[in-house]
Design a protein around this motif. Structure first.
Motif, mmCIF file in Angstrom:
data_model
loop_
_atom_site.group_PDB
_atom_site.id
_atom_site.type_symbol
_atom_site.label_atom_id
_atom_site.label_comp_id
_atom_site.label_asym_id
_atom_site.label_seq_id
_atom_site.Cartn_x
_atom_site.Cartn_y
_atom_site.Cartn_z
ATOM 1 N N PRO A 1 88.239 8.506 121.864
ATOM 2 C CA PRO A 1 87.031 8.850 122.625
ATOM 3 C C PRO A 1 85.773 8.313 121.952
ATOM 4 O O PRO A 1 85.824 7.772 120.843
ATOM 5 C CB PRO A 1 87.054 10.382 122.604
ATOM 6 C CG PRO A 1 87.700 10.708 121.292
ATOM 7 C CD PRO A 1 88.734 9.633 121.075
ATOM 8 N N GLU A 2 84.629 8.493 122.611
ATOM 9 C CA GLU A 2 83.328 8.150 122.018
ATOM 10 C C GLU A 2 83.154 8.967 120.747
ATOM 11 O O GLU A 2 83.622 10.091 120.687
ATOM 12 C CB GLU A 2 82.188 8.489 122.999
ATOM 13 C CG GLU A 2 82.135 7.604 124.209
ATOM 14 C CD GLU A 2 81.694 6.178 123.899
ATOM 15 O OE1 GLU A 2 81.093 5.949 122.827
ATOM 16 O OE2 GLU A 2 81.969 5.307 124.709
ATOM 17 N N ALA B 1 85.224 4.796 120.912
ATOM 18 C CA ALA B 1 85.830 4.308 122.150
ATOM 19 C C ALA B 1 86.473 2.938 122.040
ATOM 20 O O ALA B 1 85.862 1.979 121.581
ATOM 21 C CB ALA B 1 84.809 4.310 123.270
ATOM 22 N N GLY C 1 86.335 -0.218 124.244
ATOM 23 C CA GLY C 1 86.361 0.715 125.359
ATOM 24 C C GLY C 1 85.547 0.341 126.464
ATOM 25 O O GLY C 1 85.057 -0.334 127.107
#
Length: 117
Positions: free
Chosen positions: A78-79, A82, A117
């Motif tokens: 995730p961030e 990402a 990402g």
């Protein structure tokens, strides 16, 4: 208190073979909660490059009780991390008796960046 993040493992399962007897895979996203994402040490970076020719981006600490296979899989972070990463080698497990009470993680694995990402 230290809190982990939810990461996604891209789990591949062989679902058959094609006309040339090559495996056909299906990919399923598996969410794993409470994973710590940390920077690798300089030793981690050097060892992975020497052993596997890979550049370590992060080290993931896996929570106790997790039964997922972490070898040779893509992991989506995730961030603010990402991107898609790929595991390097095998998870390193710690001796349960040596883990202090209250620590929720007992394995770690290194990942290299595959895609942003």
């Amino acid at each position: 208190m230290i809190n982990g993040m939810t990461v996604t493992i891209k789990k591949r399962t062989q679902t058959g073979t094609d006309d040339f007897n090559r495996p056909i895979y299906t990919t399923v996203d598996v969410s794993v909660e409470d994973v710590l994402i940390g920077n690798p040490s300089s030793d981690d970076i050097n060892d992975a490059f020497t052993q596997y020719g890979k550049q370590v981006a992060y080290t993931l600490c896996i929570p106790k009780g997790d039964t997922n296979t972490w070898e040779d899989v893509d992991v989506v972070l995730p961030e603010p991390f990402a991107g898609t990463y790929h595991t390097i080698g095998y998870p390193m497990a710690y001796v349960p008796a040596n883990i202090p009470p209250g620590v929720r993680w007992n394995k770690q694995i290194k990942v290299e960046r595959v895609q942003n990402g």
